[in-house]
Design a protein around this motif. Sequence first.
Motif, PDB file in Angstrom:
ATOM      1  N   SER A 280      -8.515  20.458   4.916  1.00 43.83           N
ATOM      2  CA  SER A 280      -8.570  20.633   3.464  1.00 43.83           C
ATOM      3  C   SER A 280      -7.890  19.664   2.744  1.00 43.83           C
ATOM      4  N   GLU A 281      -6.719  19.049   3.168  1.00 42.30           N
ATOM      5  CA  GLU A 281      -5.836  18.101   2.743  1.00 42.30           C
ATOM      6  C   GLU A 281      -6.755  16.777   2.587  1.00 42.30           C
ATOM      7  N   LYS A 284      -9.287  17.094  -0.234  1.00 40.96           N
ATOM      8  CA  LYS A 284      -8.787  17.208  -1.583  1.00 40.96           C
ATOM      9  C   LYS A 284      -8.550  15.656  -1.849  1.00 40.96           C
ATOM     10  N   LEU A 285      -7.945  14.964  -0.904  1.00 45.30           N
ATOM     11  CA  LEU A 285      -7.558  13.516  -1.351  1.00 45.30           C
ATOM     12  C   LEU A 285      -8.897  12.921  -1.446  1.00 45.30           C
ATOM     13  N   GLU A 287     -11.659  13.927  -3.083  1.00 40.60           N
ATOM     14  CA  GLU A 287     -12.288  14.314  -3.951  1.00 40.60           C
ATOM     15  C   GLU A 287     -11.596  14.027  -5.373  1.00 40.60           C
ATOM     16  N   THR A 288     -10.132  13.845  -5.336  1.00 41.29           N
ATOM     17  CA  THR A 288      -9.297  13.628  -6.402  1.00 41.29           C
ATOM     18  C   THR A 288      -8.940  12.122  -6.340  1.00 41.29           C
ATOM     19  N   GLU A 289      -8.466  11.484  -5.409  1.00 41.93           N
ATOM     20  CA  GLU A 289      -8.196   9.951  -5.464  1.00 41.93           C
ATOM     21  C   GLU A 289      -9.486   8.968  -5.034  1.00 41.93           C
ATOM     22  N   LYS A 290     -10.444   9.605  -4.544  1.00 45.43           N
ATOM     23  CA  LYS A 290     -11.701   8.884  -4.336  1.00 45.43           C
ATOM     24  C   LYS A 290     -11.584   7.571  -3.679  1.00 45.43           C
ATOM     25  N   LYS A 305      -2.915   6.499   3.838  1.00 51.43           N
ATOM     26  CA  LYS A 305      -2.873   7.710   2.954  1.00 51.43           C
ATOM     27  C   LYS A 305      -2.626   8.784   3.168  1.00 51.43           C
ATOM     28  N   TYR A 332     -19.645  10.508   0.923  1.00 53.39           N
ATOM     29  CA  TYR A 332     -18.951  10.539  -0.086  1.00 53.39           C
ATOM     30  C   TYR A 332     -19.376   9.656  -1.116  1.00 53.39           C
ATOM     31  N   GLU A 336     -21.450  10.229  -5.160  1.00 53.24           N
ATOM     32  CA  GLU A 336     -20.857   9.645  -6.083  1.00 53.24           C
ATOM     33  C   GLU A 336     -21.935   8.920  -6.740  1.00 53.24           C
TER      34      GLU A 336
END
Length: 388
Positions: A280-281, A284-285, A287-290, A305, A332, A336
């Motif tokens: 999950s972490e 999240k990384l 999707e947010t920081e790409k 990271k 990913y 995008e």
Amino acid sequence: MSNQDKLLFMSFFLSALIAGACFLLLYIILINVKKVNVIANKWFAGFIFCLLVLTSVTILVESKTIYESSIIVEGLSIFIFLISPFFYLSITYFIKPTNSWKHLNHLHFWLGYFYLFLFILSFFFDENPKAEDVSQNTIHVANYILASIVSIQVFTYCFLSYRKIVEHQKNILLYRSTTENIDLGWLKKISLAVIIMGFFFATDLLFQLSEKFILFDIFTSFLYLITIMYIAFFWLKQEEIYPYSIEEKNEIISIIEESNLVEDKKKKLISDENLDKIKSELIKLMETEKPFLDSELNLVKLANKMNLSSHLLSYLINNGFDENFFQFINRYRIEEAKNLILNPKMNHLSLLGIGFEVGFNSKTVFNTTFKKITGKTPSEYKKSSSDL
């Protein structure tokens, strides 16, 4: 000057060019201006040095500077048995630079050691057999057996070298999101060239075609010259295969070795509960920081990271997403890219520009990966979306 003399001169001239090309290539490899893949290139220099010695011997014999039956030629003939192992070991160190020399590696040179033993042993005999005491049939059989052994060695090591490169190209998908420059494509091309050269070399040894047909000698000499130039061209294209610290290199090598184990022997590094949590972490990384937008993203960078070891992150991706690192990151990137293709604000970008924007640095890889994931090329996807 008769036609035969002209052909002999051409053969000698080509041999001299080959020796010069080998010497120049050997110098370039030893200098290694970019200081990349240092250990592997030392072994590769050994391979080129063997070529240089064997070619130089040919020149000396053709110019009648030394006789073919002289002790110098017999002594330097050991390089025939060393050239294939040197090439194979260079491939091994390109693929696994953390290799340490082991006593078992001496087995690669057993033919050379055996030849050296026989060569030294010959000095302990006071009386050498006269030529007339040895039948031509015996000499022919002995030469054929020797040529057969060398041919088998050449083909075996060429096959093993090529297979190692193919395996490497699969393994880099475990820790890199792009494969350009490190997939050893340049070395694969060199290996194919060496295989072709090895085929003619072995054929000539077995059937003594160069001695019987001067045109065959000229043809093979020209082929060897082109091959040396071809090798030099692609050698200059190489980049550092593992641009990491020693610890990171060892970790990546261990990831590769474990991936090749059968499923039952693979260790469970994370409990199912922790696996879901870290998964999950990671989502999240992403999707947010790409981080996938970085075209140079690799397993080590992403692990840093996440504050995880590369080994643990690899395990997470393989078992949590049922993908390797290459597949995970590029999935990913394609998602995008799909969003950017449909975004009117991105109309100023070409499809290739979008590919670069999302982290790809090759048009071929972008198109191939896009079609593999979506079933359509980027242009087909854009057209089908605009038709809706």
